[in-house]
Design an enzyme around this catalytic site. Structure first.
Site, PDB file in Angstrom:
ATOM      1  N   ALA A  42      43.332 -50.123 -16.046  1.00 48.11           N
ATOM      2  CA  ALA A  42      42.743 -51.324 -16.648  1.00 48.11           C
ATOM      3  C   ALA A  42      43.023 -52.527 -15.773  1.00 48.11           C
ATOM      4  CB  ALA A  42      43.304 -51.544 -18.051  1.00 48.11           C
ATOM      5  N   ASP A  43      42.163 -53.517 -15.902  1.00 47.33           N
ATOM      6  CA  ASP A  43      42.379 -54.787 -15.219  1.00 47.33           C
ATOM      7  C   ASP A  43      41.833 -55.913 -16.096  1.00 47.33           C
ATOM      8  OD1 ASP A  43      43.194 -55.751 -12.270  1.00 47.33           O
ATOM      9  OD2 ASP A  43      41.657 -57.072 -13.086  1.00 47.33           O
ATOM     10  N   THR A  44      42.638 -56.927 -16.299  1.00 45.37           N
ATOM     11  CA  THR A  44      42.259 -58.063 -17.142  1.00 45.37           C
ATOM     12  C   THR A  44      42.077 -59.299 -16.274  1.00 45.37           C
ATOM     13  OG1 THR A  44      43.470 -57.167 -19.030  1.00 45.37           O
ATOM     14  CG2 THR A  44      42.943 -59.513 -19.097  1.00 45.37           C
TER      15      THR A  44
END
Length: 207
Positions: free
Chosen positions: A84-86
């Protein structure tokens, strides 16, 4: 490193493939654990650069897929890696992790008194080659903040590991966030409702 939910409820999830969480984020670990999922932490260094023509959700999805690709060569057939990457977006400007406290202050000065968008991109890569990439968006409204409030937060909480230089679960979330449109957990770093939905579609969990 193995993690599992202690004393899960009777309807807790039963994991089919072995889940691998490719993230050092304590918030993502917390959210997967609270879903009732057992998983292994696996970490490696991956550069978080992205093509300049990408915007907003495209950036988050690209980075999540890019991270997953780094794990693909060593993924066993019965494993499923979650990456994941925010990112925080003010218009089309992407605010990633600040380099230092001064940049963190400048980011928060830009965000205060305005609404911005948080995107978390997620990639689920199965060892059998199946891959799902998606993202979720949450609009976050900040009240106006004084320089003293911003400097206090940066000094006390040092949010240098957080996109946009803040964590919604921190002190600043309590004093600055006036309204959310979308998933709060997405702002924390993982849209767990979408993750659960996609794991079910992949046959990775059952209840």
């Amino acid at each position: 490193m193995q993690f599992s939910a202690p004393d899960p409820p009777l309807n807790a999830a039963v994991t089919r493939p072995r889940l691998v969480l490719a993230s050092n984020s304590p918030r993502r670990r917390q959210l997967l654990t609270e879903l009732g999922l057992a998983y292994e932490i696996r970490l490696r260094e991956v550069e978080e650069n992205f093509p300049p023509q990408l915007v907003r959700a495209e950036v988050a999805e690209y980075l999540a897929a890019h991270k997953a690709a780094a794990y693909a060569p060593d993924l066993a057939p019965d494993e499923l890696v979650v990456t994941a990457d925010t990112i925080v977006c003010l218009g089309n400007d992407v605010l990633n992790k600040p380099a230092d406290e001064a940049e963190a202050v400048q980011m928060l000065l830009r965000l205060q008194g305005r609404a911005h968008d948080v995107y978390t991109g997620v990639c689920l890569l199965h060892g059998d080659g199946r891959r799902v990439v998606f993202s979720d968006q949450t609009r976050v409204h900040f009240r106006p903040l004084s320089l003293a409030e911003i400097e206090h937060y940066v000094r006390q909480y040092r949010p240098l590991d957080k996109a946009g230089a803040y964590g919604a679960q921190d002190w600043i979330g309590m004093v600055a966030v006036t309204r959310l449109e979308g998933s709060y957990f997405n702002v924390m770093g993982l849209p767990v409702h979408r993750v659960w939905e996609e794991l079910v579609k992949l046959g990775a969990v059952e209840v």
